[in-house]
Design a protein around this motif. Structure first.
Motif, short mmCIF file in Angstrom:
data_model
loop_
_atom_site.label_atom_id
_atom_site.label_comp_id
_atom_site.label_asym_id
_atom_site.label_seq_id
_atom_site.Cartn_x
_atom_site.Cartn_y
_atom_site.Cartn_z
N LEU A 12 0.81 -1.22 0.00
CA LEU A 12 0.00 0.00 0.00
C LEU A 12 0.84 1.26 0.00
CD1 LEU A 12 -2.73 -1.03 2.61
CD2 LEU A 12 -3.11 -0.65 0.15
N THR A 13 2.02 1.21 0.62
CA THR A 13 2.79 2.44 0.87
C THR A 13 4.15 2.47 0.20
OG1 THR A 13 3.84 1.55 2.87
CG2 THR A 13 1.68 2.63 3.12
N GLY A 14 4.68 1.31 -0.16
CA GLY A 14 6.03 1.25 -0.71
C GLY A 14 7.12 1.33 0.35
N ALA A 15 6.75 1.43 1.62
CA ALA A 15 7.75 1.56 2.68
C ALA A 15 8.45 0.23 2.91
CB ALA A 15 7.08 2.04 3.97
N PRO A 16 9.74 0.25 3.20
CA PRO A 16 10.45 -1.00 3.48
C PRO A 16 10.02 -1.60 4.81
CG PRO A 16 11.87 0.88 3.95
CD PRO A 16 10.62 1.43 3.30
#
Length: 264
Positions: free
Chosen positions: A88-92
């Protein structure tokens, strides 16, 4: 009434979103923590919780832009939603166990994560599980430091040492380390926040020592080869039997600890 999926600010830097996954092991549900400086548009997410769309939508809505997703440990009630939140966010997703990472960076003892205007120092606090981490949140000008403890210290009750992955000797060492944090606020994986890490860790240590004495006494009655289940039925008479399977894991860890102690 419990307020699920509703952001609640706990400190100037920490907001909690409670997942609707209550149970005997999760208490009211999993606490997903959002950390940021008051003026930051980003947030660091600790323990996304279950893979539940309503919960993750609430987390994203409260977080805004997610800078990083950190896991205290790999149990599903903490980690299951990480892959979906990453999508959803692309955060690692960063964790001690490589199996839970999404991205190039892991987490380990002594690491410092600086994002969203906050700084987190990583402590390895094994015992509940071998991959358990705690995160020390540096204080800002408005308050005391805080520590995110996952399941190492809960906001209510005590935690299970999840044998064989969990280890009682390691857990006691982790509690002694956390005890040194004194008045740091505990932001736990389940249950309410606690005012003082030192007091909470001291209470946990006293409880573990009491249980060890009870297990030693039970072995004196039942014999040195007594099963973990027999010890549970003898010692954990003050605990709801629905929790006895979890207690049996802790007793297995206690028996292994006492066995190693006797071998030294």
């Amino acid at each position: 009434m419990t307020a699920y999926e509703t952001p609640r600010r706990v400190t100037p830097q920490a907001t909690v979103v409670l997942a609707a996954n209550p149970g005997i092991m999760t208490l009211d549900g999993t606490n997903t923590w959002l950390l940021r400086a008051p003026d930051s548009p980003d947030a660091v997410v600790i323990d996304p919780g279950p893979s539940d769309e309503a919960h993750l939508a609430a987390v994203v809505g409260a977080a805004g832009r997610v800078a990083a997703i950190l896991l205290t440990h790999g149990h599903p009630d903490h980690s299951e939603g990480a892959a979906r939140l990453h999508a959803l966010t692309g955060a690692p997703v960063r964790a001690l166990d490589p199996g839970y990472r999404l991205g190039s960076e892991g987490l380990g003892e002594g690491d410092v994560v600086a994002a969203a205007g906050v700084e987190l120092r990583v402590w390895a606090t094994p015992g509940h599980t071998s991959d358990s981490l705690s995160f020390l949140l540096s204080s800002d000008s408005d308050g005391a430091p805080a520590v995110l403890t996952g399941d190492t210290i809960l906001g209510r009750g005590t935690t299970v040492v999840a044998y064989p992955d969990g280890d009682l000797g390691a857990y006691l060492a982790s509690l002694r380390r956390l005890r040194a944090l004194d008045d740091a606020t505990v932001l736990p994986g389940h249950g309410p926040e606690l005012a003082a890490a030192g007091e909470a860790a001291s209470a946990y240590l006293a409880h573990r020592e009491q249980r060890l004495e009870q297990v030693r006494a039970a072995l004196g009655v039942l014999g040195p080869d007594a099963s973990a289940r027999a010890v549970v039925e003898h010692v954990y008479t003050d605990v709801d039997p629905v929790l006895w399977p979890a207690a049996e894991l802790s007793v297995q860890a206690q028996l292994a600890y006492l066995g190693a102690e006797g071998a030294d």
